[in-house]
Write a protein that holds these residues in place. Structure first.
Motif, PDB file in Angstrom:
ATOM      1  N   LEU A  91       0.796  -0.982   0.077  1.00 38.56           N
ATOM      2  CA  LEU A  91      -0.259  -0.010   0.063  1.00 38.56           C
ATOM      3  C   LEU A  91       0.843   1.329  -0.129  1.00 38.56           C
ATOM      4  CD1 LEU A  91      -3.092   0.780   0.081  1.00 38.56           C
ATOM      5  CD2 LEU A  91      -2.745   0.938   2.526  1.00 38.56           C
ATOM      6  N   LYS A  92       2.008   1.060   0.565  1.00 43.33           N
ATOM      7  CA  LYS A  92       2.730   2.504   0.776  1.00 43.33           C
ATOM      8  C   LYS A  92       3.535   2.616  -0.557  1.00 43.33           C
ATOM      9  CE  LYS A  92       6.900   4.358   3.174  1.00 43.33           C
ATOM     10  NZ  LYS A  92       8.076   4.015   4.247  1.00 43.33           N
ATOM     11  N   GLN A  95       0.805   4.195  -2.728  1.00 37.72           N
ATOM     12  CA  GLN A  95       0.857   5.499  -2.484  1.00 37.72           C
ATOM     13  C   GLN A  95       1.910   6.456  -3.116  1.00 37.72           C
ATOM     14  OE1 GLN A  95       0.802   5.623   1.656  1.00 37.72           O
ATOM     15  NE2 GLN A  95      -1.571   5.090   1.885  1.00 37.72           N
ATOM     16  N   GLN A  96       3.083   6.106  -3.051  1.00 37.83           N
ATOM     17  CA  GLN A  96       4.161   6.713  -3.694  1.00 37.83           C
ATOM     18  C   GLN A  96       4.083   6.658  -5.251  1.00 37.83           C
ATOM     19  OE1 GLN A  96       7.715   4.739  -1.884  1.00 37.83           O
ATOM     20  NE2 GLN A  96       7.345   5.863   0.101  1.00 37.83           N
ATOM     21  N   GLY A  98       1.458   5.970  -7.093  1.00 33.45           N
ATOM     22  CA  GLY A  98       0.237   6.662  -7.597  1.00 33.45           C
ATOM     23  C   GLY A  98       0.378   8.182  -7.993  1.00 33.45           C
ATOM     24  N   LEU A  99       0.990   8.925  -6.747  1.00 36.41           N
ATOM     25  CA  LEU A  99       1.142  10.121  -7.122  1.00 36.41           C
ATOM     26  C   LEU A  99       1.853  10.563  -8.260  1.00 36.41           C
ATOM     27  CD1 LEU A  99       1.521  11.255  -3.202  1.00 36.41           C
ATOM     28  CD2 LEU A  99      -0.308  11.481  -4.581  1.00 36.41           C
TER      29      LEU A  99
END
Length: 313
Positions: A91-92, A95-96, A98-99
């Motif tokens: 998940l981390k 998040q990285q 995806g941005l």
């Protein structure tokens, strides 16, 4: 209000059944049809003892229903565990990455669709002219060419020879990443325009010959008001359908662009996961893509009722 509640409950049950089917299909593909992942991870010279130890470490020796329950649970808790390759929480990583992906795909999505709508509406005035035919033929030709050609031409001509942009790379930070995302964004806008122009042109030409458009013109309204106020309002449903369909691709739809330009987004993450046989990451990508599609479909249905009061849930 009651209709909305019933509709959301019905769609929630539908989404639940879809997620059960998706997770089961993902589980079957990666746990039953694919070769033993321990052999892939350890190589062809792996000993049975090492394979058994790694299988126990990864939880692959547990009963199949417990393994499937873990996959199904992850779809609702977003606890996808850790990557086999990097050992980081998935998940981390998402998040990285995806941005980073959104810094390229989101501007291209907004600019590309705004340009499509404006040009398609304006060109309805020139149907059958040389300009209309040239634009249609040009889009057909350009959409038939592989994306790799545009990437290589852009890198060689604009980046290497003219030195307008870096050939590849990425830096974190809004101002720092701008030089690296301009060329990929331009390419995505160009490709999005060529692939979708004929569809937008068709729906807008079907609308401009309706009776209410002739009435508006007979009243003396300017062409800009007729096109961008009356016609545009009445073609929002097919436009929303296209936008909603394309929205999930903002995260996972630029695999080739990210790979060739060295952008560390989710597209590169998918390629690395496949090459390294990182099954937990691949499972997570599949599940998240399915969740995004379900959410966008529900959101699209709700937006239809806002742009067209005749549509009921």
């Amino acid at each position: 209000m009651m209709f909305l509640f019933v509709y959301l409950l019905r769609r929630l049950l539908y989404a639940l059944s879809v997620m059960v089917g998706v997770t089961f299909l993902v589980f079957v593909i990666f746990n039953m049809l694919v070769e033993d992942p321990t052999l892939i991870l350890l190589g062809k010279y792996a000993t049975p003892k090492a394979m058994a130890a790694l299988s126990h470490q990864l939880g692959l020796d547990r009963p199949w229903y417990l393994q499937y329950w873990e996959v199904l649970q992850s779809a609702f808790t977003f606890n996808f565990g850790s990557s086999w390759a990097t050992k980081q929480p998935i998940l981390k990583i998402f998040q990285q990455g995806g941005l980073v992906s959104l810094t390229v795909t989101l501007p291209a999505f907004l600019i590309g669709n705004a340009l499509l709508i404006y040009v398609s509406l304006w060109m309805t005035q020139y149907k059958g002219t040389i300009w209309d035919r040239l634009l249609v033929i040009g889009c057909m030709i350009m959409s038939s060419i592989s994306i790799l050609v545009y990437i290589l031409v852009g890198q060689v001509f604009f980046a290497s020879k003219l030195r307008l942009f870096p050939i590849m790379g990425y830096k974190n930070g809004f101002c720092a990443c701008l030089p690296y995302i301009i060329l990929p964004t331009i390419l995505l806008v160009l490709l999005h325009f060529c692939y979708n122009y004929r569809f937008y042109r068709t729906i807008m030409l079907d609308e401009v010959y309706q009776d209410y458009v002739r009435t508006a013109r007979a009243k003396g309204l300017s062409e800009e008001v007729v096109l961008f106020k009356h016609v545009f309002k009445n073609i929002m449903v097919p436009i929303l359908t296209t936008l909603v369909k394309d929205f999930p691709s903002l995260l996972f739809g630029s695999v080739v662009i990210e790979n060739f330009f060295g952008i560390p987004g989710l597209g590169n993450l998918v390629i690395d996961a496949v090459s390294l046989c990182d099954f937990p990451t691949i499972k997570a990508v599949t599940i998240i893509a399915a969740l995004l599609s379900i959410f966008c479909n529900i959101l699209g249905d709700l937006l239809y009722t806002l742009v067209d009061p005749r549509i009921k849930l």
